[in-house]
Write an enzyme that holds these catalytic residues in place. Sequence first.
Site, PDB file in Angstrom:
ATOM      1  CG  ASN A   1      30.334  38.505  36.367  1.00 26.42           C
ATOM      2  OD1 ASN A   1      29.750  38.595  37.441  1.00 26.42           O
ATOM      3  ND2 ASN A   1      31.648  38.367  36.260  1.00 26.42           N
TER       4      ASN A   1
ATOM      5  NE  ARG B   1      31.434  35.492  39.705  1.00 25.94           N
ATOM      6  CZ  ARG B   1      32.274  36.380  40.165  1.00 25.94           C
ATOM      7  NH1 ARG B   1      32.406  37.530  39.564  1.00 25.94           N
ATOM      8  NH2 ARG B   1      32.997  36.123  41.232  1.00 25.94           N
TER       9      ARG B   1
ATOM     10  CG  HIS C   1      37.191  34.876  43.946  1.00 22.77           C
ATOM     11  ND1 HIS C   1      37.841  35.370  45.059  1.00 22.77           N
ATOM     12  CD2 HIS C   1      36.430  35.894  43.473  1.00 22.77           C
ATOM     13  CE1 HIS C   1      37.476  36.625  45.249  1.00 22.77           C
ATOM     14  NE2 HIS C   1      36.623  36.975  44.312  1.00 22.77           N
TER      15      HIS C   1
ATOM     16  NE  ARG D   1      33.479  41.563  49.707  1.00 21.82           N
ATOM     17  CZ  ARG D   1      33.596  40.728  48.676  1.00 21.82           C
ATOM     18  NH1 ARG D   1      33.809  39.445  48.880  1.00 21.82           N
ATOM     19  NH2 ARG D   1      33.515  41.169  47.443  1.00 21.82           N
TER      20      ARG D   1
ATOM     21  CD  GLU E   1      35.755  35.892  37.570  1.00 20.67           C
ATOM     22  OE1 GLU E   1      35.587  37.032  37.076  1.00 20.67           O
ATOM     23  OE2 GLU E   1      35.787  35.681  38.796  1.00 20.67           O
TER      24      GLU E   1
END
Length: 399
Positions: free
Chosen positions: A9, A93, A181, A240, A378
């Site tokens: 990842n 990922r 996500h 962000r 994940e």
Amino acid sequence: MQDAISVINAGSSSLKFSVFSEQAGTLRRVLAGSIKGLGVSPRFLVSDESGRTMETKDWPNDASLSHEDATRFLFEDIPTRLRDYRIQAVGHRVVHGGEHYVAPVRVDSDVLGKLEALIPLAPLHQPHNLAPIRMILSSAPDLPQVACFDTAFHHTQARVEQAFALPPSITAHGVRRYGFHGLSYQYIASVMAQRDKALAGRVVVLHLGNGASMCAIRGGSSVATTMSFTALDGLPMGTRCGALDPGVLLYLMEELKMDVGQVRNLLYHQSGLLGVSGISSDMRTLEASDAEGAKEAINLFTYSINRQLGALVATLGGLDAIVFTAGIGENSILVRDRVCRGAAWLGLELDEAANRDGASCISTAASKVQAWVIPTDEEVVIADHTRRNIADARLGSDT
Ligand code: ADP
């Protein structure tokens, strides 16, 4: 020798990895770690299956260690720690699969080229995701690699949910809502129905980490989500901005004379919790601070979550449960408390003691809407996709 699957990842400044072995149909993590601080002062950390740190290594102030170098280092290091295992495939990922990739895909040089063409859609993430793939493809071309996409989980959304109100001449370029996500949401969706029957119904999952988004899920499938064309939309995040009137961009460029690079830096790196507080992008630091800016940033964060929750509940036509996950969702008592109180109008009644004590279900028995905390994973989703992909490929070549 046992077969194992490695998962990578790769983010902008870090490369996280896990190795899974399959036993009796279940994936078990046998090694995990990361190289963080890439571009500044990299640090390698590896832990065994019980989570115990086995070793750390530093490259003090070595900004030159690239993602490719880090991948090469891991591929030399991992086999020395897992002498009884043979890595049979690597799962990655990848943030953007575009319109084409709505399921995991085995990567060859042709697919890699197509994924590189999507870099303009995710310029800050996609290049880093692809760097380890490229490196492994050139050094071990026969080792199967599978790309798993953050966008793919959302392909079940209705067309109207995916659309922007723009003319076809623009949308033909792939300008639409995608959502991100997805690997995290897929993990939560895969485990939540086993927890309680409310979680098999209409659920809003709140993935609240440095990057933050929310997803409306019905019967395990994505119905709507707060991020859209890029990972900038929706909630304010660590750095962000979240949803912004597009007119603000025109104002920044026309009146404040900011160029594209300055606007990009502002929206991705100088906004959100950091921008509002002027202190930090880290929720722990903000919660520990008495400064007005810290309070304002947390207020804006939780207010935005409750505002988006209303919109997502509308897309589901009601609500049975919410699920908190990721760094803030799994750990912040304060944020969960605020969000649950803000959702009282939906029939959610918070169990304060359960929330404080870190329980899994944090709503009262009488609550009409349940609230849960479920840690995300994940990497196990990527490992699962990867083993299925190579098993399918073997089946295909056998028939
Ligand atoms: P990423 O998106 O980088 O994977 P994480 O899911 O690790 O991010 O989440 C990082 C965020 O979680 C940070 O804002 C951090 O402050 C927050 N966090 C972690 N632990 C706690 C805690 N105990 N209380 C409040 N916030 C926390």
